[in-house]
Design an enzyme around this catalytic site. Structure first.
Site, mmCIF file in Angstrom:
data_model
loop_
_atom_site.group_PDB
_atom_site.id
_atom_site.type_symbol
_atom_site.label_atom_id
_atom_site.label_comp_id
_atom_site.label_asym_id
_atom_site.label_seq_id
_atom_site.Cartn_x
_atom_site.Cartn_y
_atom_site.Cartn_z
ATOM 1 N N ARG A 76 0.840 -1.205 0.000
ATOM 2 C CA ARG A 76 0.000 0.000 0.000
ATOM 3 C C ARG A 76 0.872 1.250 0.000
ATOM 4 O O ARG A 76 1.727 1.432 0.871
ATOM 5 C CB ARG A 76 -0.905 -0.021 1.232
ATOM 6 C CG ARG A 76 -1.900 1.109 1.305
ATOM 7 C CD ARG A 76 -2.828 0.889 2.480
ATOM 8 N NE ARG A 76 -3.813 1.954 2.613
ATOM 9 C CZ ARG A 76 -4.799 1.957 3.509
ATOM 10 N NH1 ARG A 76 -4.914 0.926 4.351
ATOM 11 N NH2 ARG A 76 -5.655 2.952 3.566
ATOM 12 N N ALA A 77 0.662 2.129 -0.966
ATOM 13 C CA ALA A 77 1.543 3.283 -1.140
ATOM 14 C C ALA A 77 1.520 4.209 0.063
ATOM 15 O O ALA A 77 2.567 4.679 0.529
ATOM 16 C CB ALA A 77 1.158 4.041 -2.407
ATOM 17 N N SER A 78 0.340 4.500 0.583
ATOM 18 C CA SER A 78 0.259 5.423 1.718
ATOM 19 C C SER A 78 0.864 4.837 2.978
ATOM 20 O O SER A 78 1.239 5.569 3.900
ATOM 21 C CB SER A 78 -1.193 5.826 1.969
ATOM 22 O OG SER A 78 -1.984 4.699 2.312
ATOM 23 N N HIS A 183 6.222 6.747 -7.313
ATOM 24 C CA HIS A 183 5.011 6.836 -6.489
ATOM 25 C C HIS A 183 5.350 7.322 -5.087
ATOM 26 O O HIS A 183 6.097 6.678 -4.360
ATOM 27 C CB HIS A 183 4.345 5.459 -6.399
ATOM 28 C CG HIS A 183 2.882 5.501 -6.105
ATOM 29 N ND1 HIS A 183 2.340 6.219 -5.057
ATOM 30 C CD2 HIS A 183 1.825 4.899 -6.722
ATOM 31 C CE1 HIS A 183 1.029 6.066 -5.049
ATOM 32 N NE2 HIS A 183 0.692 5.278 -6.059
ATOM 33 N N GLU A 289 -5.515 0.979 -10.027
ATOM 34 C CA GLU A 289 -5.268 1.253 -8.604
ATOM 35 C C GLU A 289 -6.551 1.022 -7.804
ATOM 36 O O GLU A 289 -6.913 1.804 -6.928
ATOM 37 C CB GLU A 289 -4.738 2.669 -8.393
ATOM 38 C CG GLU A 289 -4.024 2.854 -7.069
ATOM 39 C CD GLU A 289 -3.445 4.250 -6.877
ATOM 40 O OE1 GLU A 289 -2.607 4.404 -5.977
ATOM 41 O OE2 GLU A 289 -3.809 5.181 -7.624
#
Length: 346
Positions: A76-78, A183, A289
């Site tokens: 998960r990017a966040s 990202h 996404e």
């Protein structure tokens, strides 16, 4: 539905990971200021059944409903949150998150393939990320990595992507023949909402950094994917062309488009149409996404905002361009993915 080739989603994150992962991370963060004991990696126990319970009713269900064959799957990017703690904190967290994505890919080998999160940390030499990158490629079969151009979390203290400090990562990417998705992660700057501003700002900023520099003269084989449709890039293509001219650079097609690609994570038809009209089809990769920044149903259409296949199929694309966007470009940009698919007879 057009054609019978694969539909490859190049931009998926494990946003539905079991709650135990977030609980472990909370404990790790609490330990940084002495609020509790540091957790051990061995103390995080997530079974295969728990992974299935988070994937099958979520990503896998939506992939089946939307006709998506395979997703390139990364943490998960966040949750990357490279601004928290130091390198040791990020290294442990990245290793855990990467392992979970790898395990998902072993449970569903024809549906998910892993991409690596790097253990970046503000002010720390990017070369420290090489061991985790190596492990993910050689042991987990990662076909790509996510590269955060702003490990500070919205304060932009890192040098531009064209700076030589990033070169050790680029050298390893070229050695392994893997691309990076540029990202960012969570913004801790209150001026920048994470997904509504920071993500899109970063996409635009990364592209302009590449326009300003000459990175691809040093790395002609390097490939970078800019997500979310490139942020403001397609909308302001004329501005970027003009700025490139003012900087004495060649046309964008020659200067950056042999090495830079954009995904289709644009969540309405006019925006998607603009992307397809402005950016050459050879530089666009299908992506959604899904279960990410925008998870709701658009009341105007009755479909999820992130159902990006609908926008692509409604656009005025030739069959050749649509086939390139949904499959062939991904195979070209991600050679390790292409080899994997060929090994599966696809």
């Amino acid at each position: 539905m057009r054609g019978t080739t694969l539909i490859i989603d190049c931009h998926g994150h494990y946003t539905t990971a079991p709650p135990a992962l977030a609980a472990w991370r909370d404990q790790q963060i609490a330990a940084l200021d002495g609020s509790g004991p540091a957790p051990s990696r061995a103390g995080l126990r997530i079974s295969d059944d728990e992974l299935r319970e988070t994937i099958e009713p979520n990503q896998l269900r939506l992939m089946d409903e939307r006709g998506i064959d395979l997703t390139i799957f990364s943490p998960r990017a966040s949750f990357m949150a490279h601004h928290i703690g130091g390198f040791e904190t990020s290294a442990e967290w990245a290793a855990i998150c990467n392992e979970l994505c790898y395990r998902v890919s072993t449970l569903y080998p024809e549906r998910f393939v892993p991409a690596a999160m790097l253990p970046q940390s503000p002010g720390v030499d990017p070369a420290t990320c090489i061991p985790e990158l190596t492990r993910c490629v050689e042991e987990y079969g990662a076909v790509a990595l996510n590269l955060n151009p702003d490990p500070s979390g919205g304060h932009w203290t890192a040098p531009p992507l064209t700076d030589r400090s990033w070169y050790p990562i680029y050298e390893k990417m070229v050695e392994y023949d893997i691309p990076a998705m540029v990202h960012v992660s969570t913004s801790v700057n209150p001026a920048f909402h994470t997904t509504g501003a920071h993500y899109l700002n970063a996409d635009t900023t990364a592209f302009m950094q590449l326009v300003q520099g000459d990175l691809f003269r040093d790395f002609p084989q390097l490939r970078l994917v800019i997500p979310h449709g490139g942020g403001a890039v397609p909308y302001h293509w004329g501005r970027f062309r003009g700025l490139a001219m003012a900087l004495g650079k060649p046309e964008l097609e020659e200067h950056v488009l042999n090495n830079v690609f954009f995904d289709t994570c644009v969540y309405h038809q006019p925006g998607s149409d603009l992307l397809f009209e402005v950016v050459p089809a050879r530089n666009i990769l299908f992506a959604s996404e899904m279960i990410g920044a925008v998870r709701s149903v658009d009341p105007r259409t009755g479909h999820h905002f992130d159902d990006t296949r609908r926008y692509a199929e409604a656009a005025k694309l030739s069959e050749e361009d649509w086939a390139a966007i949904r499959e062939h470009n991904a195979r070209r940009v991600y050679p390790r993915l292409d080899a994997l698919l060929k090994g599966q007879g696809r």
